[in-house]
Write an enzyme that holds these catalytic residues in place. Structure first.
Site, short mmCIF file in Angstrom:
data_model
loop_
_atom_site.label_atom_id
_atom_site.label_comp_id
_atom_site.label_asym_id
_atom_site.label_seq_id
_atom_site.Cartn_x
_atom_site.Cartn_y
_atom_site.Cartn_z
N TYR A 1 15.09 -4.05 15.26
CA TYR A 1 14.89 -4.00 13.80
C TYR A 1 15.96 -4.84 13.10
O TYR A 1 15.65 -5.64 12.21
CB TYR A 1 14.96 -2.55 13.31
CG TYR A 1 14.79 -2.43 11.80
CD1 TYR A 1 13.52 -2.54 11.22
CD2 TYR A 1 15.88 -2.22 10.97
CE1 TYR A 1 13.36 -2.44 9.85
CE2 TYR A 1 15.73 -2.12 9.59
CZ TYR A 1 14.46 -2.24 9.03
OH TYR A 1 14.32 -2.15 7.67
N THR B 1 0.80 -1.22 0.00
CA THR B 1 0.00 0.00 0.00
C THR B 1 0.84 1.27 0.00
O THR B 1 0.30 2.37 -0.19
CB THR B 1 -0.96 0.03 1.21
OG1 THR B 1 -0.20 -0.12 2.41
CG2 THR B 1 -1.99 -1.08 1.12
#
Length: 269
Positions: free
Chosen positions: A172, A17
């Protein structure tokens, strides 16, 4: 012509998206592929599809929208079931959805540190569930959108959720290392790619400026093309094959990670 190699292909792109995922979907569809466009919600996936149709030369029948919140593993399982039911043969899975780890230690409803789940565990589960569709015919492949930061990561085997000691950058990096190690698991042909430092939501983790998402996506799309020969388990920095972190070449680490991931996503081996 490039169209001939991608026009009959069906590709699922997670996190399609925005950013690199959106541009990857646009470029694949532009070259004739059928793109299964995944977003976190039905509304976001449909909005991305509508935007692609309105702003580029993409036909509505080339796009199929799906949604799943990767912070909820039951939604990932439902996504896999829906994809397999509608597309028993899948040519490519692009594991692109990703997030920066938050400042504060955050745990999902499934009990996993959120970046580890969204960036790795959800993709691990999705890939495992989609294996039958990816291996129906020879040539199915998985492209994991990883990061050069995987080199600075370490997997905390005794505390993968980093409950004892949390740092967003370490969390991360661990998620990206895990995704890169998983690439070397031999059950489905797979590669991982660092698409470069791109001007997306993850940019602050890397630098102050980067190339466009479209430039990063081009390196992902190249690896989706069956005309491009890939080395199974390889790591690419943009379009150059490079050695990944040593852990991604260690059989013991690869097997250990699969066992840990199976445990955390509730799969029985």
């Amino acid at each position: 012509m490039p169209e001939s190699t991608l026009s009959s292909r069906t590709v699922l792109v997670t996190g399609a998206t925005s950013g690199i995922g959106y541009e990857t979907a646009r470029q694949l569809a532009g070259r004739g592929a059928t793109v299964l466009l995944h977003g976190p919600t039905a509304e976001e996936a449909q909005a991305a599809a509508d935007r692609l149709i309105a702003t580029s030369d993409v036909q509505a029948d080339q796009l199929v929208t799906y949604y799943a919140d990767f912070g909820r593993l039951e939604e990932v399982e439902a996504l896999a079931d829906q994809v397999i039911a509608a597309h028993p043969h899948l040519d490519v899975l692009v594991n692109n959805a990703g997030m920066a780890a938050p400042e504060q230690h955050t745990v999902t409803a499934d009990g996993n540190e959120i970046a580890f789940q969204v960036n790795f565990l959800a993709h691990y589960l999705l890939t495992r569930q989609l294996e039958p569709a990816l291996t129906t015919d020879p040539g199915g492949r998985v492209v994991n959108v990883s990061s050069s930061l995987h080199r600075s990561g370490s997997i905390q085997w005794a505390d993968p959720n980093r409950a004892r000691r949390y740092s967003r950058l370490a969390a991360y990096a661990q998620s990206q290392l895990a995704l890169t190690v998983f690439t070397a698991d031999p059950r489905v042909t797979a590669v991982s790619v660092h698409p470069g430092v791109c001007d997306t939501a993850l940019l602050p983790l890397y630098a102050h400026e980067g190339v466009t998402a479209a430039e990063g996506a081009a390196h992902v799309v190249r690896l989706c093309d069956p005309a491009v020969e890939i080395v199974n388990g390889a790591y690419y920095d943009r379009d150059v094959r490079m050695e990944p972190a040593p852990a991604a070449r260690e059989d013991r680490t690869i097997q250990r990670l699969s066992r840990l991931a199976d445990l955390l996503v509730g799969r029985t081996a």
